[in-house]
Design an enzyme around this catalytic site. Structure first.
Site, mmCIF file in Angstrom:
data_model
loop_
_atom_site.group_PDB
_atom_site.id
_atom_site.type_symbol
_atom_site.label_atom_id
_atom_site.label_comp_id
_atom_site.label_asym_id
_atom_site.label_seq_id
_atom_site.Cartn_x
_atom_site.Cartn_y
_atom_site.Cartn_z
ATOM 1 N N CYS A 194 0.845 -1.193 0.000
ATOM 2 C CA CYS A 194 0.000 0.000 0.000
ATOM 3 C C CYS A 194 0.879 1.241 0.000
ATOM 4 O O CYS A 194 1.876 1.288 0.714
ATOM 5 C CB CYS A 194 -0.833 -0.047 1.275
ATOM 6 N N THR A 237 -0.707 4.400 0.187
ATOM 7 C CA THR A 237 -1.616 5.491 0.553
ATOM 8 C C THR A 237 -0.929 6.535 1.450
ATOM 9 O O THR A 237 -1.101 7.738 1.261
ATOM 10 C CB THR A 237 -2.856 4.903 1.270
#
Ligand code: 5GP
EC number: 1.7.1.7
Length: 366
Positions: free
Chosen positions: A207, A209
């Site tokens: 990830c 993010t």
């Protein structure tokens, strides 16, 4: 009399006005798995084989009952596969099946492996096409009892409405929904009809993010806080993402998670989708985030112009049959329970005292 009032409170007004416009900084310490270890406790358990990892839950909204070892394969297209479900369900572990299988694939799976249906969920995003497909799958496979509603940002009002819609259509299915990381949103999703809330923004192994958006919440604290909110309403939570070793899985349960979801720890196995790649005499399998360039090219023809990819693509060393990894994780978890004197997984969080640490392990030979 009025002339005698002091004028200094008036001077504070502009300060208050400015203060309300300033960003707030929450300076309470928030922790990740790497920041803590379990404190061992006296125990009467003789062997880890005595530890019972099975849990039984009755869900708040669906009123259905679950029994199994509450570890879940992530609904990523590499790990949330029918092949993974066949192995995991033998151990009563759960698989959230990814959303890219067709209704026909589901029909075949259900016909050939009806014994697995107790431990799988059908995943869906929040678009109209997603909902249509979910309805078709649930109609084609009536024995399927679990739905996993998965969006990157579970904070949108639209998602809350979507959860209500799905609950309205499927009153008896158990609904997993997320992802969020704070108690108030856990409560809102439970009150909107979800049974199990997926907790985790940004901890995932592939990830990006936190790098792309600066948004996130340290996973151990997110789990502690969200479990408290969910349990207050008789709801449940999944700690989703951030486990990089069996000890992290144990810490997530110790922090109060009812279920723990893993992606990276299950990647690279025979049961994952994708071919084995050979490079310089070594074997690898591809693993990627569901918002990575790789996934978006595969399913929606590329990354839309208005958004950034929020996932990585990595080559993980090929690890053979997932059976070995499951044994490793379950063995570690049983051992944690014996160290803190928990005869059952159910007792683990009650027996947990975390100590803050500055180092996880000795790095001399790594
Ligand atoms: P892991 O166990 O690998 O640390 O984390 C798995 C979780 O990462 C998944 O269950 C999902 O919540 C999250 N995830 C999967 N793909 C992506 C992605 O492309 N971007 C982000 N931000 N999270 C992802």
């Amino acid at each position: 009399m009025g002339q005698c009032l002091p004028a200094w409170p008036l001077l504070l007004l502009p300060v208050l006005f400015l203060a309300s416009k300033m960003p707030r900084v929450d300076s309470d310490l928030k922790l990740d798995f790497k920041d803590v270890l379990f404190r061992p406790k006296r125990s009467s358990l003789k062997s880890r084989s005595e530890v019972d990892l099975q849990r039984t839950f009755t869900f708040r909204n669906s009123k259905q009952t679950y029994t199994g070892i509450p570890i879940i394969a992530a609904n990523m297209d590499t790990t949330g596969t029918f092949e993974m479900a066949q192995v995991l369900s033998k151990h009563t572990l759960f698989t959230t099946i990814h959303k890219h299988y067709s209704v026909e694939d589901w029909k075949n799976f259900a016909a050939n492996h009806p014994e697995c249906l107790e431990h799988v969920a059908a995943s869906s995003g929040s678009g109209n096409a997603d909902l249509e497909k979910l309805c078709a799958i649930l109609e084609a496979v009536p024995a399927l009892k679990y739905i996993c509603l998965d969006v990157a940002n579970g904070y949108s009002e639209y998602f809350v409405e979507f959860v209500k819609t799905v609950r309205g259509k499927f009153p008896k299915h158990t609904i997993m929904a997320g992802n969020v990381v704070t108690g108030e949103m856990v409560e809102e999703l439970i009150l909107s009809g979800a049974d199990i809330i997926k907790v985790g923004i940004g901890p995932g192994s592939v990830c990006t993010t936190r790098i792309k958006t600066g948004v996130g919440y340290p996973q151990l604290s997110a789990v502690i806080e969200c479990a408290d909110s969910a349990h207050g309403l008789k709801g449940h939570i999944i700690s989703d993402g951030g486990c990089s070793c069996p000890g992290d899985v144990a810490k997530a349960f110790g922090a109060g998670a009812d279920f723990v979801m893993m992606g990276g720890m299950l990647a690279g196995h025979d049961q994952c989708s994708g071919e084995v790649i050979e490079k310089n005499g070594k074997m690898y399998k591809l693993f990627y985030g569901m918002s990575s360039d790789t996934a978006m090219k595969k399913y929606v023809g590329g990354v839309a112009e208005y958004r950034a990819s929020e996932g990585r693509t990595v080559e993980v060393p090929y690890r053979g049959d997932v059976e070995n990894t499951i044994r490793d994780v379950l063995g570690g978890l049983r051992s944690t329970c014996t160290y803190v004197g928990a005869a059952k997984l159910k007792e683990l969080s009650r027996r947990t005292t975390f100590i803050r640490v500055t180092q996880q392990s000795n790095q001399m030979f790594t």
